[in-house]
Design a protein around this motif. Structure first.
Motif, PDB file in Angstrom:
ATOM      1  N   SER A   1       1.083  -7.744   9.356  1.00 12.16           N
ATOM      2  CA  SER A   1      -0.340  -8.027   9.229  1.00 12.16           C
ATOM      3  C   SER A   1      -0.975  -7.355   8.013  1.00 12.16           C
ATOM      4  O   SER A   1      -0.448  -6.387   7.466  1.00 12.16           O
ATOM      5  CB  SER A   1      -1.078  -7.568  10.495  1.00 12.16           C
ATOM      6  N   ILE A   2      -2.138  -7.865   7.645  1.00 11.26           N
ATOM      7  CA  ILE A   2      -2.922  -7.256   6.572  1.00 11.26           C
ATOM      8  C   ILE A   2      -3.321  -5.839   6.960  1.00 11.26           C
ATOM      9  O   ILE A   2      -3.286  -4.921   6.133  1.00 11.26           O
ATOM     10  CB  ILE A   2      -4.162  -8.122   6.248  1.00 11.26           C
TER      11      ILE A   2
ATOM     12  N   ARG B   1      -2.037 -12.546   2.330  1.00 17.46           N
ATOM     13  CA  ARG B   1      -0.792 -12.906   3.004  1.00 17.46           C
ATOM     14  C   ARG B   1      -0.579 -14.401   2.848  1.00 17.46           C
ATOM     15  O   ARG B   1      -1.464 -15.201   3.152  1.00 17.46           O
ATOM     16  CB  ARG B   1      -0.844 -12.575   4.504  1.00 17.46           C
TER      17      ARG B   1
ATOM     18  N   ALA C   1      -4.035 -16.257   3.715  1.00 14.81           N
ATOM     19  CA  ALA C   1      -5.191 -15.546   4.275  1.00 14.81           C
ATOM     20  C   ALA C   1      -5.479 -14.333   3.405  1.00 14.81           C
ATOM     21  O   ALA C   1      -4.569 -13.753   2.795  1.00 14.81           O
ATOM     22  CB  ALA C   1      -4.902 -15.116   5.717  1.00 14.81           C
TER      23      ALA C   1
ATOM     24  N   ASN D   1      -7.859 -10.529   2.682  1.00 16.75           N
ATOM     25  CA  ASN D   1      -8.722  -9.484   3.242  1.00 16.75           C
ATOM     26  C   ASN D   1     -10.059  -9.485   2.501  1.00 16.75           C
ATOM     27  O   ASN D   1     -10.271 -10.264   1.559  1.00 16.75           O
ATOM     28  CB  ASN D   1      -8.038  -8.111   3.230  1.00 16.75           C
TER      29      ASN D   1
ATOM     30  N   GLU E   1      -7.280 -18.632   8.762  1.00 15.14           N
ATOM     31  CA  GLU E   1      -7.473 -17.296   9.305  1.00 15.14           C
ATOM     32  C   GLU E   1      -6.098 -16.640   9.481  1.00 15.14           C
ATOM     33  O   GLU E   1      -5.117 -17.314   9.800  1.00 15.14           O
ATOM     34  CB  GLU E   1      -8.183 -17.372  10.654  1.00 15.14           C
ATOM     35  N   GLU E   2      -6.056 -15.334   9.294  1.00 18.28           N
ATOM     36  CA  GLU E   2      -4.758 -14.655   9.360  1.00 18.28           C
ATOM     37  C   GLU E   2      -4.041 -14.914  10.675  1.00 18.28           C
ATOM     38  O   GLU E   2      -2.812 -15.098  10.697  1.00 18.28           O
ATOM     39  CB  GLU E   2      -4.926 -13.146   9.152  1.00 18.28           C
TER      40      GLU E   2
ATOM     41  N   LEU F   1      -1.583 -17.732  10.766  1.00 15.57           N
ATOM     42  CA  LEU F   1      -0.363 -17.684   9.958  1.00 15.57           C
ATOM     43  C   LEU F   1       0.894 -17.677  10.825  1.00 15.57           C
ATOM     44  O   LEU F   1       1.964 -18.072  10.369  1.00 15.57           O
ATOM     45  CB  LEU F   1      -0.374 -16.466   9.037  1.00 15.57           C
TER      46      LEU F   1
END
Length: 268
Positions: free
Chosen positions: A100-101, A115, A132, A134, A159-160, A163
């Motif tokens: 994850s970010i 990402r 996605a 940040n 949106e992350e 993913l």
């Protein structure tokens, strides 16, 4: 960008490198590669693409962009190694499934992070990528990342959280299609057709069907019905697929891949 550094030199890193160089998007002399231990692999990429070896992590300080492309299980250790050498201005682009970010920020600090989940068809400029960002990614950087990825295919911002699904669908998708062609080759062999003949027929069939989907406004179900005459050969084949729960198998395939992406995130 003046300097882009890949941390990791696997198939996805090579696909991006190959695609960007082939499309003249990035000068190979601006690309630097590094991985944990496989010097033979690094030398292979240097010879094939005329990119540079990252021989000293201190050279990370003047990088414009660092691309995280190692195996997800190696991500934490790799980020701990590179973190002390990054400047505050260096942006991060991750192609890692499941990492994850938030995790990247924990290890590499607050900085522009994106990402992306491309696929290996980036090699021929035909990737399907989801991306996605940040909150530190400016509109200018967002446009630049998208431009870089559009040079090797299509890119869709999501949106992350989505993913995981992108990974399961288009990220892993080429493998599913290759597996399908393998099955067709096996079927063709039962009727005396060579692998070469079946492959040529099926590759063109897949390519033509993809173009039909891209060029028209018809739903896949309607295109299928146009091929399927009542009582004909196609209908017989479709019924066989239905009897083997083909749709359910595909849904389970994607669900399993999506679940595994989430598992990788929890294993961080």
């Amino acid at each position: 960008m003046q300097k882009i550094i890949f941390i990791g030199a696997g198939s996805m890193a090579e696909a991006l490198i190959h695609g960007w160089i082939k499309k003249n998007v990035i000068n190979p002399h601006a690309l630097f590669i590094s991985n944990r231990s496989n010097k033979e692999r690094l030398n292979e990429l240097v010879e094939s693409y005329d990119v540079n070896l990252l021989e000293d992590h201190t050279h990370l300080r003047d990088a414009d962009l660092v691309i995280l492309a190692m195996k997800p299980k190696d991500a934490r250790a790799a980020m701990e190694v590179i973190a002390p050498h990054l400047s505050a201005d260096t942006a991060i682009l991750s192609v890692l499934a499941g990492v994850s970010i938030d995790t990247i920020e924990q290890h590499l600090g607050s900085r522009p992070i994106a990402r992306v989940m491309p696929n290996t068809s980036a090699t021929i400029g035909m990737s399907a990528s989801g991306i996605a960002f940040n909150n530190h990614v400016t509109d200018v950087k967002r446009a630049l990342y998208i431009q870089m990825l559009e040079a090797i295919g299509i890119v869709i911002e999501v949106e992350e959280e989505k993913l995981h699904a992108v990974t399961a669908l288009s990220g892993s998708g080429p493998a599913y299609l290759y597996y399908l062609v393998e099955a067709f080759e096996q079927a063709g062999a039962e009727f005396g057709l060579s692998k070469e003949i079946v492959r040529e027929l099926m590759v063109q069939t897949i390519a033509g069907s993809a173009e039909m989907l891209k060029s028209g406004n018809l739903e896949p179900s309607l295109l299928r019905k146009k091929v399927t005459s009542p009582g004909g050969t196609t209908e017989a084949g479709i019924k066989a697929l239905e009897s083997m729960s083909f749709n359910e198998a595909i849904v389970n395939c994607v669900r399993s891949a999506e679940n595994r992406s989430r598992e990788l995130a929890r294993e961080e």
